[in-house]
Design a protein around this motif. Structure first.
Motif, PDB file in Angstrom:
ATOM      1  N   THR A  18       1.747   1.824   0.678  1.00  0.00           N
ATOM      2  CA  THR A  18       1.467   0.382   0.620  1.00  0.00           C
ATOM      3  C   THR A  18       2.624  -0.350  -0.076  1.00  0.00           C
ATOM      4  O   THR A  18       3.004  -1.451   0.337  1.00  0.00           O
ATOM      5  CB  THR A  18       0.102   0.134  -0.051  1.00  0.00           C
ATOM      6  OG1 THR A  18      -0.898   0.825   0.716  1.00  0.00           O
ATOM      7  CG2 THR A  18      -0.248  -1.344  -0.081  1.00  0.00           C
TER       8      THR A  18
ATOM      9  N   SER B 181      -4.110  -1.076  -3.047  1.00  0.00           N
ATOM     10  CA  SER B 181      -4.023  -2.538  -2.909  1.00  0.00           C
ATOM     11  C   SER B 181      -3.837  -3.195  -4.269  1.00  0.00           C
ATOM     12  O   SER B 181      -3.010  -4.097  -4.424  1.00  0.00           O
ATOM     13  CB  SER B 181      -5.272  -3.103  -2.231  1.00  0.00           C
ATOM     14  OG  SER B 181      -5.337  -2.673  -0.898  1.00  0.00           O
TER      15      SER B 181
ATOM     16  N   VAL C  89      -3.569  -2.944   5.324  1.00  0.00           N
ATOM     17  CA  VAL C  89      -3.855  -1.544   5.009  1.00  0.00           C
ATOM     18  C   VAL C  89      -5.134  -1.134   5.733  1.00  0.00           C
ATOM     19  O   VAL C  89      -5.862  -1.984   6.256  1.00  0.00           O
ATOM     20  CB  VAL C  89      -3.978  -1.312   3.482  1.00  0.00           C
ATOM     21  CG1 VAL C  89      -2.636  -1.542   2.793  1.00  0.00           C
ATOM     22  CG2 VAL C  89      -5.052  -2.196   2.861  1.00  0.00           C
TER      23      VAL C  89
END
Ligand SMILES: [Zn+2]
Length: 386
Positions: free
Chosen positions: A109, A148, A297
């Motif tokens: 990410t 995240s 994501v």
């Protein structure tokens, strides 16, 4: 600049609790190969994920927790100690090298973030990420580290960005919400099945943020058995009004695909119609407010054969401004995976209409969801009038 970057490597499959655990990253291979079979994923689009450093993980996670995860992956932690940190549980068992595997998903990410924020790609996706239940000092709901949350803090610190996080997983995005609950520069939005009967139980409309962050946390708990029309009404209306209100620099979407009718863990009745629309609206908002900057994501998604590959392919195709396919899935992909799948594969990009028997309570559920949404959005609507 590339239109989009696809962060992926087979190393992401190392995040594996057991052969029978519902969280199964085989869905990444199924998705990548579905895209390859329509020539939509050239090798040149793929970016190798890096591994997040301990320092990066510590942007969110307690150092003590990181140490425990490392030791657990080497078999060096007692069961009782492990459970205090949410690992070694039925949901989130210990597996060999769990720290390295988890840090790689976070690194993926972060790789997607850097591709976009440094201008190499307009948009980027890391389908291996989306582990939204990870807490500062505790694993939860199949999630060890919260990619995240780490990525949002990283974007704040490295790029000074105001981040809008939109979570359409069927479960409440609790880990990300609590990470930024008092932060006015991060806005979290979660649309999920009500926590009345579903893990993690939180995500009511009254969770609005605290202190300086009051009014930048939004929850839209829809009723069990919510169908496409109502889910999409809540999604479109809420994210448009919130983006207009918050004016983000970048959008991060968590695209759990477990709100589908087939998903074995939840009770929502979305079909592929919802998954065609979600990325489209996210991209429109990123174009309107963020100069295009959009990072996506993955997340939940437990029907890995019939739902996830189709749903997640649409994110990538949307990012590439490609024509969204209709009709039959590629013969090659069906022939390759049909024999392996425990259920007959869906033959088309779309679901059949109808996919299930009509629900008599539909109008009632729609009305209930609408009222819930009005209440949750009241805080911005009333501010606008003043
Ligand atoms: Zn979920």
């Amino acid at each position: 600049m590339k239109r989009a970057a696809f962060v992926y490597s087979e190393g992401q499959l190392d995040y594996k609790f057991s052969e029978t655990h519902p969280f199964n990253q085989k869905r990444l291979v199924l998705t990548a190969n579905l895209l390859r079979s329509i020539d939509a994923l050239p090798d040149s689009a793929i970016v190798e994920p890096r591994v997040a450093t301990d320092e990066e993980l510590a942007l969110i996670h307690d150092e003590r927790y990181i140490e425990i995860v490392k030791k657990a992956g080497n078999g060096e932690v007692d069961q009782i100690v492990a459970e205090n940190y949410g690992i070694g549980t039925e949901d989130t068992p210990i597996f060999p090298h769990m720290h390295e595997a988890s840090a790689q998903l976070v690194g993926g990410t972060l790789t997607a973030v850097d591709e976009v924020m440094e201008g190499r790609a307009r948009r980027a996706v890391n389908l291996g990420g989306g582990l939204h239940h990870g807490f500062r000092g505790k694993a939860s709901g199949f999630c060890v580290y919260n990619d995240s949350s780490v990525a949002i803090r990283y974007m704040q610190e490295k790029y000074g960005a105001r981040v809008l996080y939109i979570d359409t997983d069927a479960h409440h995005g609790d880990g990300v919400q609590w990470s930024f609950y008092d932060d006015p520069d991060v806005c979290t939005v979660s649309i999920h099945e009500t926590g009345r009967y579903l893990f993690p139980g939180t995500g009511s409309i009254t969770e609005r943020g605290s202190g300086q962050g009051y009014g930048t946390s939004f929850n839209f708990p829809v009723d069990a058995f919510t169908e496409d029309d109502s889910f999409l009404e809540v999604y479109r209306t809420s994210v448009r009004e919130i983006a207009e209100f918050f004016k983000p620099d970048v959008i991060l979407t968590q695209n759990g695909a477990d709100a589908h009718y087939f998903d074995p863990l939840t009770h929502l009745h979305s079909t592929m119609r919802t998954y065609r629309e979600i990325p489209k609206v996210a991209m429109e908002l990123a174009e309107q407010y963020c100069g295009g900057r959009w990072i996506a994501v993955g997340g939940g998604g437990y029907d890995i054969w019939r739902v996830v590959p189709r749903a997640w392919s649409l994110i990538w195709l949307t990012m590439n401004e490609a024509e969204i396919p209709e009709g039959p899935l590629p013969e090659k992909w069906l022939a390759r995976y049909g024999p392996e799948s425990p259920v007959p594969l869906m033959p088309h990009w779309e679901d059949p209409d109808p996919l299930y028997k009509p629900i008599p309570r539909k109008p009632e559920i729609e009305e209930k969801n609408r009222l819930m949404m009005e209440k949750a959005l009241h805080i911005i609507r009333s501010e606008k009038k003043e």
